[in-house]
Scaffold this active site. Sequence first.
Site, mmCIF file in Angstrom:
data_model
loop_
_atom_site.group_PDB
_atom_site.id
_atom_site.type_symbol
_atom_site.label_atom_id
_atom_site.label_comp_id
_atom_site.label_asym_id
_atom_site.label_seq_id
_atom_site.Cartn_x
_atom_site.Cartn_y
_atom_site.Cartn_z
ATOM 1 N N ASP A 510 0.891 -1.047 0.016
ATOM 2 C CA ASP A 510 0.003 0.195 -0.017
ATOM 3 C C ASP A 510 0.633 1.120 0.181
ATOM 4 O OD1 ASP A 510 -2.236 1.587 0.188
ATOM 5 O OD2 ASP A 510 -2.671 0.990 2.335
ATOM 6 N N GLU A 513 2.653 5.045 -4.059
ATOM 7 C CA GLU A 513 2.611 5.973 -5.097
ATOM 8 C C GLU A 513 3.772 6.702 -5.330
ATOM 9 O OE1 GLU A 513 -0.952 4.626 -4.110
ATOM 10 O OE2 GLU A 513 0.193 5.703 -2.719
#
Length: 926
Positions: A510, A513
């Site tokens: 997770d 980005e």
Amino acid sequence: MKSYQKLTTAQPAACRVEEEGAASMPSGHGKLAPWWVGSGLLVAAVLLSTITVWVLRQVSGGWLGPTAPPKCLLVPESHRFDCYPERRVVVTQELCESRGCCFIQSALLAEGKQGVPWCFYPPDFPSYTLESLNQTALGMVGLLVRREKAYYPQDIERLRLDVEFETDTRLHIKITDAANPRYEVPLDVPRVMKRAENPIYSLNFSWDPFGVLLQRKATGTVLLNTTVAPLIFADQFLQISTSLPSKFLYGLGEHRGSLLHSLDWNTLTLWARDVSPTESFNLYGAHPFYLLMEEGGNAHGVFLLNSNAMEVALQPAPGLTWRTIGGVLDFYIFLGPDPNMVIQQYQQVIGFPAMPPFWALGFHLCRWGYGSSNETWQTVRAMRNYQIPQDGQWNDIDYMDGYRDFTLDSQKFASLPSLVEDLHRHGQRYVMILDPGISSTSPHGSYWPFDEGLRRGLFLNTTQGQPLIGQVWPGFTAFADFSNPDTHQWWLENLQHFYAHVPFDGLWIDMNEPSNFMDGSEDGCPPGELDNPPYTPAVLGDSLSAKTVCASAKQKVSVHYNLHNLYGLMEAKATASALIQLRGKRPFLISRSTFPSQGRYSGHWLGDNRSQWKDMSYSIPGLLSFSLFGIPLVGADICGFSGSTSEELCTRWMQLGAFYPFSRNHNTQNEKAQDPTAFSPAARTAMKDVLLTRYSLLPFLYTLFHRAHLQGDTVARPLFFEFPWDVATWELDRQFLWGRSLLVTPVLEPGVDSVTGYVPQGTWYDFYTGSSVNSSGEMLKMSAPLEHLNLHIREGSILPTQKPGTTTEVTRGNPLRLIVALSSLATAWGDLFWDDGESLDTFEKGNYSYVVFNVTQNIFTSTVLHASTEATKVTIGTLSIFGVQKPPSKVLLNGQEKPFSYLDNQVLNVSDLGMSLSQGFSLQWL
């Protein structure tokens, strides 16, 4: 200065390139007309524009301005390509004309909405000229020269054009600096050794201004025409535009919205960003690939292999503009000609997806906020108590000590090793979350992951060469540099240390980005062209560093400016490799941030959605888009992550989610539980039933994943993939198919007991009863009480199903039931791929069984094309044949008479077959 003129094949001044060879340099530079005057529309366009201008002047008192040159007035609004795309700038006539562009004001739209650009390119705006073009073994090489500078700094005057006719259905066009090397995406792509012999496309060039004209030979359809606006190639601003042959365009992720993109002045930004899925925002991943449907049902795809911050502007002409702020223009064009083939051809370049372990296709349960391993364990026991299928139990970051990777909360999660042992004893699996931000504040010597990463120099660095410090869940953090191969080894060692205590089965990566609770770093970002480029695409937050790290951060391979969109892919590659080394089995990995080729390493979930009906609806175009991107193992958080669900919403969402390829119910902290055991007996039963239906279909689903792994077939599939000639299917995204055979029509609205869905032409059979539905290709209203999900089987299909158990391990040992859905010609076909469900490379090593099922002339045959020992453990117990027009007088199994039943709705059932999957057989009804 050259102006665009209409290209015809009779004009010797244009360069025409066919598979037979490149045309020689013409005596004069070719000219190309504005593409919007093609098809004989020049006169109409001129008259319409002139009349429109006159009328608007009368009603507005001349607000168009008295100075717009005639050449500007001739450009229809829908064909105006933006010359001043900068956001947060009020474009004035002075600013516009300083770029040499046309300025005509258009009606103002509501804030946040785009419309017709006020500043747009005139037909004679200077572009590049194709100075030379020479044959190569694979295609050709050319030189492009710009004689007048464009308006962005560090304009590159001389470009190299490389064209490779890679296959009959794939064309590769690359434009880069002719003199100096530039950053290119470090992605393994196929290298062809010989030129395509019979391409189904023809390629033309305009010489001055330079342009590419690509056509499909069979229809003459123009797929690309890049003369519609000038090519601009500066160091940090690369732009190329094209016409489109239709408005039916898909892909270009990751965004939230309908499957079919609007071309009404719609700009899609590609820059990985941690934000709850919201319309118009750039989301977690970047996929610069689109699929376009052409008139008549053909399809093609275009992939720009570029990882820099990018936006794609769509306009109603129809037309498209690619804008990126680094790298090169490296295009692959895929000619299909049908949409399934386009996606296969795309994956031949980026790589086919990994084969998931069988258990990955079971049902998964998670929440942030279990609070302890004992509470997690209680949920698992409750699921078992109600005999609700479950394969994976997950934990979010609350299992960690202070939210630090590779640690365990020794108080609240002390029993986690025992829980994992219990899961394994019951044939279940454990998956945990990991973030790439490594806590940097622990006393030296107390937290090995940071200390060792720092010692080995494995973190993203600032321009000063020190680790860049941001802030994520544990507080101040450094960020692992997965572009460095040494980081992969360190990552593995960290996982080995944790695995020794908690033998997990899969991982959930997770925040990759990468996400940062600060903008840039604790010290902000330095001034300079990387953090403050001449042009910033329309990213959320208006800055490249918004809620991520500085673009100027240094990584092993390049600066973060170039690598940001690759961060999740590089972490997935390192993590999949570590899982293989740890467990010696197929890795199971789910990632939030993704980039082309991600499917080789991980699946994806659609991020932090909300418990709302709208979010459930949007999950369907989400999972279908990722099917296009070569990431078939995809799903959304069932019942919604944030907010509080309702029993009705969660029941309907569990029904839909049971048909996500990746099926997981996940919930945030401080909200009521939403696992199936938390609801009333009626809702709980409905959820259990639909999960049992999913588990019964796992042999079929697993075979679809084999086809995805082998040749790039989609698993969850838009209807138009199977019915490309039916224009009514092109906009459908509230239903979907599994493979070519199973139609899923979920309820997506509250308070209803029916659903209206499109049923393509042909005969379809109710999955549960076998009753037939004959459709001419129409919307049909279907009964849908709260406990029912509509499923229909397509005629001509054979689905391998299995008696479901509460885990995939139990299910795999149960007898198979083959469901035959006869076509109008009384034929059907299906197949089954079977192996041990977890070993590496079973197909490549030949350790699998592959069985083909066929029906013709009232004879069913099972043919074993490849056999392994696994198939001897499975029997075929029942054959259900839908659409048998007349009651049989007898049924013969390998020539021996067999009892059967025949129902009024034309369903023939033959039970107790007892045939080993490893042995072929035939069954005839007379």
